[in-house]
Design a protein around this motif. Structure first.
Motif, PDB file in Angstrom:
ATOM      1  N   PHE A  44       0.858  -1.356   0.055  1.00 47.33           N
ATOM      2  CA  PHE A  44       0.145  -0.007   0.018  1.00 47.33           C
ATOM      3  C   PHE A  44       0.987   1.230   0.098  1.00 47.33           C
ATOM      4  CE2 PHE A  44      -3.508   2.533   0.912  1.00 47.33           C
ATOM      5  CZ  PHE A  44      -3.359   3.647   1.749  1.00 47.33           C
ATOM      6  N   VAL A  45       0.443   2.225  -0.811  1.00 45.49           N
ATOM      7  CA  VAL A  45       1.309   3.458  -0.855  1.00 45.49           C
ATOM      8  C   VAL A  45       0.229   4.539  -0.304  1.00 45.49           C
ATOM      9  CG1 VAL A  45       2.274   5.382  -2.371  1.00 45.49           C
ATOM     10  CG2 VAL A  45       2.622   2.736  -2.614  1.00 45.49           C
ATOM     11  N   SER A  46      -1.033   4.852  -0.848  1.00 42.05           N
ATOM     12  CA  SER A  46      -1.687   5.898  -0.532  1.00 42.05           C
ATOM     13  C   SER A  46      -3.005   5.681  -1.057  1.00 42.05           C
ATOM     14  CB  SER A  46      -1.175   7.188  -0.901  1.00 42.05           C
ATOM     15  OG  SER A  46      -1.894   8.216  -0.612  1.00 42.05           O
ATOM     16  N   ALA A  47      -4.085   6.319  -0.372  1.00 38.82           N
ATOM     17  CA  ALA A  47      -5.381   6.240  -0.741  1.00 38.82           C
ATOM     18  C   ALA A  47      -6.232   7.476  -0.211  1.00 38.82           C
ATOM     19  CB  ALA A  47      -6.224   5.027  -0.080  1.00 38.82           C
ATOM     20  N   VAL A  56      -4.808   9.056   3.218  1.00 40.18           N
ATOM     21  CA  VAL A  56      -3.984   7.879   4.156  1.00 40.18           C
ATOM     22  C   VAL A  56      -2.680   7.617   3.388  1.00 40.18           C
ATOM     23  CG1 VAL A  56      -3.851   5.868   5.146  1.00 40.18           C
ATOM     24  CG2 VAL A  56      -5.991   7.041   5.131  1.00 40.18           C
ATOM     25  N   TYR A  57      -1.587   7.594   4.100  1.00 41.24           N
ATOM     26  CA  TYR A  57      -0.231   7.276   3.429  1.00 41.24           C
ATOM     27  C   TYR A  57       0.442   6.074   4.170  1.00 41.24           C
ATOM     28  CZ  TYR A  57      -0.747  11.700   1.131  1.00 41.24           C
ATOM     29  OH  TYR A  57      -1.390  12.719   0.566  1.00 41.24           O
ATOM     30  N   SER A  58       1.311   5.352   3.416  1.00 38.90           N
ATOM     31  CA  SER A  58       2.268   4.523   4.476  1.00 38.90           C
ATOM     32  C   SER A  58       3.252   5.113   4.877  1.00 38.90           C
ATOM     33  CB  SER A  58       2.565   3.575   3.442  1.00 38.90           C
ATOM     34  OG  SER A  58       3.679   4.143   2.208  1.00 38.90           O
ATOM     35  N   ASP A  59       3.898   4.601   5.816  1.00 35.09           N
ATOM     36  CA  ASP A  59       4.989   5.215   6.741  1.00 35.09           C
ATOM     37  C   ASP A  59       6.007   5.631   5.831  1.00 35.09           C
ATOM     38  OD1 ASP A  59       4.453   2.893   9.718  1.00 35.09           O
ATOM     39  OD2 ASP A  59       3.383   4.756   8.765  1.00 35.09           O
ATOM     40  N   GLU A  62       4.498   8.920   3.738  1.00 26.87           N
ATOM     41  CA  GLU A  62       4.079  10.246   4.124  1.00 26.87           C
ATOM     42  C   GLU A  62       5.175  11.089   4.272  1.00 26.87           C
ATOM     43  OE1 GLU A  62       1.793   9.408   7.500  1.00 26.87           O
ATOM     44  OE2 GLU A  62       0.528  11.358   7.440  1.00 26.87           O
ATOM     45  N   GLY A  63       4.635  12.428   3.852  1.00 28.75           N
ATOM     46  CA  GLY A  63       5.710  13.470   3.882  1.00 28.75           C
ATOM     47  C   GLY A  63       6.325  13.735   2.642  1.00 28.75           C
ATOM     48  N   ARG A  64       6.325  12.423   1.651  1.00 28.37           N
ATOM     49  CA  ARG A  64       7.372  12.756   0.638  1.00 28.37           C
ATOM     50  C   ARG A  64       6.051  12.717  -0.799  1.00 28.37           C
ATOM     51  NH1 ARG A  64      10.479   8.908  -0.994  1.00 28.37           N
ATOM     52  NH2 ARG A  64       9.484   7.303   0.066  1.00 28.37           N
ATOM     53  N   PHE A  65       5.011  11.858  -0.578  1.00 30.68           N
ATOM     54  CA  PHE A  65       4.177  11.784  -1.608  1.00 30.68           C
ATOM     55  C   PHE A  65       2.807  12.374  -1.129  1.00 30.68           C
ATOM     56  CE2 PHE A  65       5.685   7.273  -2.890  1.00 30.68           C
ATOM     57  CZ  PHE A  65       6.918   7.862  -3.187  1.00 30.68           C
TER      58      PHE A  65
END
Length: 123
Positions: A44-47, A56-59, A62-65
């Protein structure tokens, strides 16, 4: 039936940026991005949900995408910043079917998938 078409992948140097696009047709409220590197499981990357609420972002992203949507053109974008070689993967757009509005992080929760777009980050 939902159809997804991705675009925007490519080759970029570490620290660079890319923007991926996922254009949808058919009824769906939740769009996610997953990625799969060679020899690794899909992750999972983001949704984002069209019903609202925070994306929602993966750890690791998050902060880059950044994920955001443009409902006028039925497209969800994933802006990839500060790319690292470990971000190299095939990126897939996925959609939950019908009226579901809840974001999920597991690939089995998504019924529809795009064909994937390759992102390669050189060191």
């Amino acid at each position: 039936q939902v159809q997804l078409v991705e675009s925007g992948g490519g080759l970029v140097e570490a620290g660079g940026s890319l923007r991926l696009s996922c254009t949808t047709s058919g009824p769906t409220n939740v769009i996610a991005w997953f990625r799969q590197a060679p020899g690794k499981e899909r992750e999972f990357v983001s949704a984002i949900s069209r019903a609202g609420g925070a994306p929602v972002y993966s750890d690791s992203t998050e902060g880059r995408f950044t994920i955001y949507g443009d409902n006028a053109v039925n497209t969800v974008y994933l802006h990839l910043n500060s790319l690292k070689p470990e971000d190299t993967a095939v990126y897939y757009c996925a959609a939950r079917g019908g009226r579901i509005t809840v974001i999920a992080r597991t690939s089995r929760s998504y019924n529809y998938w795009g064909q994937g777009t390759q992102v390669t980050v050189s060191s």
